[in-house]
Scaffold this active site. Structure first.
Site, PDB file in Angstrom:
ATOM      1  N   GLU A  10       0.831  -1.202   0.000  1.00  0.00           N
ATOM      2  CA  GLU A  10       0.000   0.000   0.000  1.00  0.00           C
ATOM      3  C   GLU A  10       0.871   1.260   0.000  1.00  0.00           C
ATOM      4  O   GLU A  10       0.595   2.226  -0.702  1.00  0.00           O
ATOM      5  CB  GLU A  10      -0.914  -0.018   1.230  1.00  0.00           C
ATOM      6  CG  GLU A  10      -1.955   1.087   1.238  1.00  0.00           C
ATOM      7  CD  GLU A  10      -2.970   0.943   2.366  1.00  0.00           C
ATOM      8  OE1 GLU A  10      -2.698   0.169   3.307  1.00  0.00           O
ATOM      9  OE2 GLU A  10      -4.020   1.606   2.296  1.00  0.00           O
TER      10      GLU A  10
ATOM     11  N   GLU B  10       3.094  10.903   9.989  1.00  0.00           N
ATOM     12  CA  GLU B  10       3.870  10.988  11.235  1.00  0.00           C
ATOM     13  C   GLU B  10       4.427   9.598  11.581  1.00  0.00           C
ATOM     14  O   GLU B  10       5.602   9.459  11.952  1.00  0.00           O
ATOM     15  CB  GLU B  10       2.998  11.502  12.405  1.00  0.00           C
ATOM     16  CG  GLU B  10       2.598  12.968  12.315  1.00  0.00           C
ATOM     17  CD  GLU B  10       1.438  13.219  11.351  1.00  0.00           C
ATOM     18  OE1 GLU B  10       0.776  12.233  10.942  1.00  0.00           O
ATOM     19  OE2 GLU B  10       1.196  14.389  10.995  1.00  0.00           O
TER      20      GLU B  10
END
Ligand SMILES: Cc1cc2nc3c(=O)[nH]c(=O)nc-3n(C[C@H](O)[C@H](O)[C@H](O)COP(=O)(O)OP(=O)(O)OC[C@H]3O[C@@H](n4cnc5c(N)ncnc54)[C@H](O)[C@@H]3O)c2cc1C
Length: 378
Positions: free
Chosen positions: A245, A362
């Site tokens: 992904e 993040e």
């Protein structure tokens, strides 16, 4: 790196281009994140399958052509160049399938790959839960062995399941050993969404499309063969799926090259503002840099190297590039952007989700710091 394509690869490009130019729907399909649009997209994907273009890099017995990764990149470039519809089968074809090839049994490959390629079975991803997003290993949905029934009982809730309300199957992680260390007691299941005890509740995204679903499992029985990989070893299978992904398969460079070209056209159509020339140029250069970086990654794969944590670098790059491309388009369109051009406006809203889905940026930066750069955790 040799950047010239062979005659056979160029012939493949010509074949893809002529078929796509002749067959891509003349007007855009309704959004694939609505029930009506999903059905229209599947019809298109079935035509693609009929032309043996749905899964070019897969073996022929599963509907592919055994094409190389280079040919797959060529196909993707041509696909986006003509503005072909988004792939609503992507969670199956681009995310689950690489893990089925790597971890699945022969029976599982025979059972699942062809209907996936043909668009007769469609897959959604069941990772996130109300209390487990970034902290994926915190999932609470349970899988309990039922010896008498000869399978597993699933209970709990998944959320943010993209197109879950329209898909026939879900792949997901469930806690199979509550006493094991967090990452170890998880198992990866392949679940038909029409199984008894499953409730799927679609809900709207920011743009109003019913793109998400919550999926509830209430003592749902699945057979042993629904386990992908080893029991309690689901984390490593899931990380392979997540690598696809973030890394190579979900967002090929063709997508960003095509968006960058559309951006240049938009800039020209709106008076080619010289104050924006540098940023438009930078966007094109970044899309081309991503293409070169992908070619380098494919070269490493072709040499037998495994993709690793550097998939996180790729994910940060493509998601932030997508935001920059669309932000620039919205600035060119001006304050009326939302009404002036629905495609760019919708693309902009979706681009903003890129730094969140597939693991937030993040979290990717944490992975890059620790596993690519070798920095200490604290
Ligand atoms: C368009 C879209 C499609 C999606 N599709 C699916 C799907 O099909 N299937 C599925 O399972 N999920 C899907 N998701 C969910 C997605 O995986 C989660 O949103 C994502 O993993 C973040 O989890 P969360 O929303 O719970 O945010 P949280 O984990 O609560 O994070 C909130 C914020 O805190 C930050 N944060 C959290 N932990 C840390 C840390 N350790 N260090 C630094 N910062 C941190 C995050 O980066 C974020 O900014 C989708 C999301 C979107 C936006």
């Amino acid at each position: 790196m040799d950047l010239t394509f062979s005659d056979a690869e160029e012939a493949f490009r010509t074949e893809c281009r002529s078929w796509l130019e002749a067959n891509v729907p003349e007007s855009p399909l309704p959004s694939g994140d609505t029930r009506e649009g999903f059905a229209a997209h599947l019809e298109w994907e079935r035509a693609l399958f009929g032309a043996r273009l749905a899964v070019v890099s897969w073996p022929t017995e599963y509907g592919g052509r055994g094409a190389s990764l280079w040919e797959w990149l060529i196909f993707e470039e041509e696909y986006y160049r003509v503005g072909a519809p988004q792939r609503v089968t992507q969670n199956g074809i681009f995310l689950l399938a690489p893990s089925l090839f790597e971890f699945g049994t022969q029976d599982q490959r025979n059972r699942y790959l062809l209907p996936m390629a043909a668009g007769t079975e469609t897959w959604c991803q069941g990772w996130s839960e109300p209390d487990a997003g970034s902290d994926l290993a915190g999932i609470q949905s349970r899988a309990t062995r039922d010896e008498a029934a000869g399978g597993w009982r699933l209970s709990g809730q998944k959320t943010w399941t993209t197109r879950g309300a329209f898909c026939t199957h879900l792949f997901g992680l469930f806690r199979s050993d509550p006493d094991a260390e967090r990452h170890r007691g998880l198992t990866y299941f392949l679940v038909p969404l029409d199984a008894a005890g499953i409730t799927v509740r679609g809900f709207g995204r920011l743009d109003g499309d019913e793109g998400f679903a919550e999926v509830f499992f209430d003592d749902t029985l699945v057979v042993d063969d629904a386990v992908l990989g080893e029991v309690h070893q689901g984390w490593s299978v899931a990380m392979a799926t997540a690598g696809s992904e973030r890394g190579l398969t979900l967002r090929s460079p063709g997508r960003f090259l095509a968006t960058a070209r559309r951006l240049v056209d938009l800039w020209r159509e709106h008076g080619a503002d010289p104050l924006l020339a540098d940023e438009v140029t930078r966007a094109v250069i970044d899309a081309e840099a991503y293409q070169l970086q992908t070619l380098a990654a494919v070269t490493r794969l072709a040499r037998g190297e495994q993709p690793g944590a550097d998939a996180s670098l790729t994910k940060v790059f493509w998601s932030e590039l997508d935001v920059r491309l669309h932000e620039l388009a919205v600035r060119i369109l001006g304050p009326d952007a939302e009404r002036a051009d629905e495609a760019w406006a919708k693309g902009y809203q979706f681009a903003l989700a890129g730094p969140v889905y597939a693991g937030t940026n993040e979290i990717q930066r944490n992975v890059i710091a620790e596993r690519v750069l070798g920095l200490p955790r604290r």
